[in-house]
Design an enzyme around this catalytic site. Structure first.
Site, PDB file in Angstrom:
ATOM      1  N   ASP A 120       0.850  -1.190   0.000  1.00  0.00           N
ATOM      2  CA  ASP A 120       0.000   0.000   0.000  1.00  0.00           C
ATOM      3  C   ASP A 120       0.887   1.241   0.000  1.00  0.00           C
ATOM      4  O   ASP A 120       1.852   1.339   0.772  1.00  0.00           O
ATOM      5  CB  ASP A 120      -0.905   0.002   1.228  1.00  0.00           C
ATOM      6  CG  ASP A 120      -1.922   1.121   1.187  1.00  0.00           C
ATOM      7  OD1 ASP A 120      -2.991   0.918   0.572  1.00  0.00           O
ATOM      8  OD2 ASP A 120      -1.659   2.203   1.756  1.00  0.00           O
ATOM      9  N   GLU A 163      -4.728   2.356  -4.269  1.00  0.00           N
ATOM     10  CA  GLU A 163      -3.264   2.400  -4.205  1.00  0.00           C
ATOM     11  C   GLU A 163      -2.697   1.103  -3.622  1.00  0.00           C
ATOM     12  O   GLU A 163      -1.580   1.069  -3.126  1.00  0.00           O
ATOM     13  CB  GLU A 163      -2.800   3.593  -3.362  1.00  0.00           C
ATOM     14  CG  GLU A 163      -3.161   3.538  -1.888  1.00  0.00           C
ATOM     15  CD  GLU A 163      -4.516   4.130  -1.558  1.00  0.00           C
ATOM     16  OE1 GLU A 163      -4.716   4.531  -0.397  1.00  0.00           O
ATOM     17  OE2 GLU A 163      -5.390   4.180  -2.457  1.00  0.00           O
TER      18      GLU A 163
END
Length: 243
Positions: A120, A163
């Site tokens: 992430d 993301e």
């Protein structure tokens, strides 16, 4: 129909030739059977009939081969688009899960375990809020490029949402995953047209070991817990799942 097209479509020039000849021969044989059934073998002028059917059937056979080949190529392109994240060019979530589970169920695989990395981008919302979504997209593309550069040919990488990215390290152990993870947490620089200096982003990573025969979804769930720990412990770091 898709399976039929995939089976019938010629995959090479040589296949186009022999499949074309085969289909034409099938047309000729069908015509001869019908001629004999309706008029009897005595009324059949074999050479003349074969010539007529071949002359009439050849253009249609060529057209059919060309259309089937085009349909097959279009089918492959659509399958690829359906499996690809359009922004990064990586596998999308569905394709990543499918490919990883396929490897995990392969009984002939020499390795009996792998490692799932869940990655992430740290403070990605700040990047979007500060520089705009266009720069955010460039950031995600830079991450994807870095992931592609770090993985091995046998590994699978995908963008599974926002993301968040995932890597299945096929046949890897804890040491392999640690080495790759540490390189990825060191930071990724990317250029933009709006900023004079390169920007950078770091990754937090959760890792989970999975035995072959298991399900990738379960490993992702474990890796997600480790990712949360990596965020809590300062970000830009790798944490392994405890279960």
């Amino acid at each position: 129909m898709d399976k039929f097209i995939a089976y019938v479509a010629p995959k090479s020039t040589w296949e186009k030739v022999w499949k074309g000849v085969f289909f034409l021969a099938l047309i000729i044989a069908t015509d001869l059977i019908l001629e004999i059934a309706m008029f009897g073998v005595e009324a059949l002028h074999l050479e003349t009939q074969i010539f007529i059917v071949a002359a009439v059937g050849s253009p249609f056979t060529v057209f059919a081969i060309v259309m089937i080949s085009h349909q097959y190529k279009l089918q492959l392109k659509l399958e690829q688009l359906a499996a690809t994240d359009m922004l990064t060019g990586l596998h999308n979530r569905r394709a990543f899960l499918k490919k990883a589970n396929s490897l995990l169920s392969d009984e002939s695989a020499p390795a009996k375990q792998g490692v799932v990395l869940l990655l992430d981008a740290d403070y990605f919302k700040t990047v979007n809020d500060t520089y705009g979504h266009g720069v955010g997209d460039i950031c995600l593309q830079a991450i994807a490029d870095r992931l592609r550069a770090e993985i091995r040919e046998t590994d699978i990488v995908g963008r599974i949402g926002g993301e968040e990215f995932a890597i299945f390290l096929h046949g890897a152990d804890r040491e392999d995953a640690t080495m790759i993870g540490q390189r990825l947490t060191s930071g990724i620089q990317f250029e933009t047209v709006t900023e004079e200096k390169p920007l950078s982003v770091t990754l937090s990573i959760g890792a989970a070991i999975i035995q072959f025969g298991g399900k990738i979804e379960a490993a992702i769930s474990n890796a997600d817990k480790a990712l949360y720990a990596a965020k809590e412990n300062g970000r830009a770091r790798l944490e392994f799942a405890t279960t």
